[in-house]
Design a protein around this motif. Structure first.
Motif, PDB file in Angstrom:
ATOM      1  N   SER A  53       0.830  -1.205   0.000  1.00 13.12           N
ATOM      2  CA  SER A  53       0.000   0.000   0.000  1.00 13.12           C
ATOM      3  C   SER A  53       0.864   1.255   0.000  1.00 13.12           C
ATOM      4  O   SER A  53       0.377   2.347  -0.258  1.00 13.12           O
ATOM      5  N   ARG A  54       2.150   1.114   0.278  1.00 17.92           N
ATOM      6  CA  ARG A  54       3.074   2.251   0.272  1.00 17.92           C
ATOM      7  C   ARG A  54       3.449   2.697  -1.137  1.00 17.92           C
ATOM      8  O   ARG A  54       4.172   3.653  -1.311  1.00 17.92           O
ATOM      9  N   LEU A  55       2.954   1.993  -2.161  1.00 22.03           N
ATOM     10  CA  LEU A  55       3.299   2.334  -3.534  1.00 22.03           C
ATOM     11  C   LEU A  55       2.226   3.164  -4.224  1.00 22.03           C
ATOM     12  O   LEU A  55       2.198   3.233  -5.447  1.00 22.03           O
ATOM     13  N   GLY A  56       1.385   3.817  -3.460  1.00 19.79           N
ATOM     14  CA  GLY A  56       0.424   4.739  -4.055  1.00 19.79           C
ATOM     15  C   GLY A  56       1.157   5.984  -4.543  1.00 19.79           C
ATOM     16  O   GLY A  56       2.090   6.456  -3.896  1.00 19.79           O
ATOM     17  N   LYS A  57       0.735   6.512  -5.685  1.00 19.01           N
ATOM     18  CA  LYS A  57       1.424   7.673  -6.256  1.00 19.01           C
ATOM     19  C   LYS A  57       1.444   8.854  -5.301  1.00 19.01           C
ATOM     20  O   LYS A  57       2.454   9.540  -5.174  1.00 19.01           O
ATOM     21  N   GLU A  58       0.325   9.075  -4.609  1.00 17.74           N
ATOM     22  CA  GLU A  58       0.245  10.212  -3.701  1.00 17.74           C
ATOM     23  C   GLU A  58       1.191  10.044  -2.513  1.00 17.74           C
ATOM     24  O   GLU A  58       1.827  11.000  -2.074  1.00 17.74           O
ATOM     25  N   LEU A  59       1.315   8.824  -2.005  1.00 20.09           N
ATOM     26  CA  LEU A  59       2.212   8.561  -0.873  1.00 20.09           C
ATOM     27  C   LEU A  59       3.674   8.728  -1.268  1.00 20.09           C
ATOM     28  O   LEU A  59       4.468   9.297  -0.515  1.00 20.09           O
ATOM     29  N   ILE A  60       4.018   8.242  -2.428  1.00 19.64           N
ATOM     30  CA  ILE A  60       5.394   8.378  -2.902  1.00 19.64           C
ATOM     31  C   ILE A  60       5.728   9.850  -3.123  1.00 19.64           C
ATOM     32  O   ILE A  60       6.783  10.326  -2.708  1.00 19.64           O
ATOM     33  N   PHE A  61       4.801  10.581  -3.751  1.00 25.07           N
ATOM     34  CA  PHE A  61       5.020  11.998  -4.009  1.00 25.07           C
ATOM     35  C   PHE A  61       5.202  12.758  -2.699  1.00 25.07           C
ATOM     36  O   PHE A  61       6.092  13.608  -2.580  1.00 25.07           O
ATOM     37  N   ASP A  63       6.339  11.631   0.071  1.00 23.98           N
ATOM     38  CA  ASP A  63       7.640  11.293   0.655  1.00 23.98           C
ATOM     39  C   ASP A  63       8.790  11.998  -0.082  1.00 23.98           C
ATOM     40  O   ASP A  63       9.733  12.468   0.546  1.00 23.98           O
ATOM     41  N   LEU A  64       8.693  12.064  -1.399  1.00 24.41           N
ATOM     42  CA  LEU A  64       9.755  12.680  -2.189  1.00 24.41           C
ATOM     43  C   LEU A  64       9.710  14.209  -2.141  1.00 24.41           C
ATOM     44  O   LEU A  64      10.747  14.862  -2.227  1.00 24.41           O
ATOM     45  N   PHE A  65       8.509  14.753  -2.035  1.00 31.93           N
ATOM     46  CA  PHE A  65       8.336  16.215  -2.044  1.00 31.93           C
ATOM     47  C   PHE A  65       7.489  16.647  -0.846  1.00 31.93           C
ATOM     48  O   PHE A  65       6.313  16.975  -1.001  1.00 31.93           O
ATOM     49  N   PRO A  66       8.054  16.649   0.346  1.00 30.29           N
ATOM     50  CA  PRO A  66       7.265  17.049   1.512  1.00 30.29           C
ATOM     51  C   PRO A  66       6.800  18.508   1.372  1.00 30.29           C
ATOM     52  O   PRO A  66       7.483  19.340   0.779  1.00 30.29           O
TER      53      PRO A  66
END
Length: 78
Positions: A53-61, A63-66
């Motif tokens: 479930s950590r591979l959702g686009k919104e979650l990744i974004f 994490d990468l762009f707080p």
């Protein structure tokens, strides 16, 4: 992102190929955009459970762009 072409490719790589890909992504000669290396590092952290479930686009974004509003176009181009 769970059903993306990127994950389909990464799923089919061997451990040796994944290490080589990570090394290639970290090289400033071959990859001048550090954020793509960060994206690969994030994906490899959840390996081999690519259905996480950590591979959702919104979650990744997030994490990468707080502290940045989600931008789907930018995320797809990454």
């Amino acid at each position: 992102m769970k059903d993306s072409k990127l994950l389909d490719i990464i799923r089919n790589l061997s451990n040796k190929e994944l290490r080589q890909l990570a090394k290639f992504a970290q090289s400033p000669v071959h990859n001048p955009n550090q954020i793509t290396a960060d994206l690969l590092d994030y994906i490899l952290k959840v390996a081999p459970d690519y259905e996480s479930s950590r591979l959702g686009k919104e979650l990744i974004f997030a994490d990468l762009f707080p502290n940045t509003k989600y931008n789907d176009v930018y995320m797809r181009r990454l």
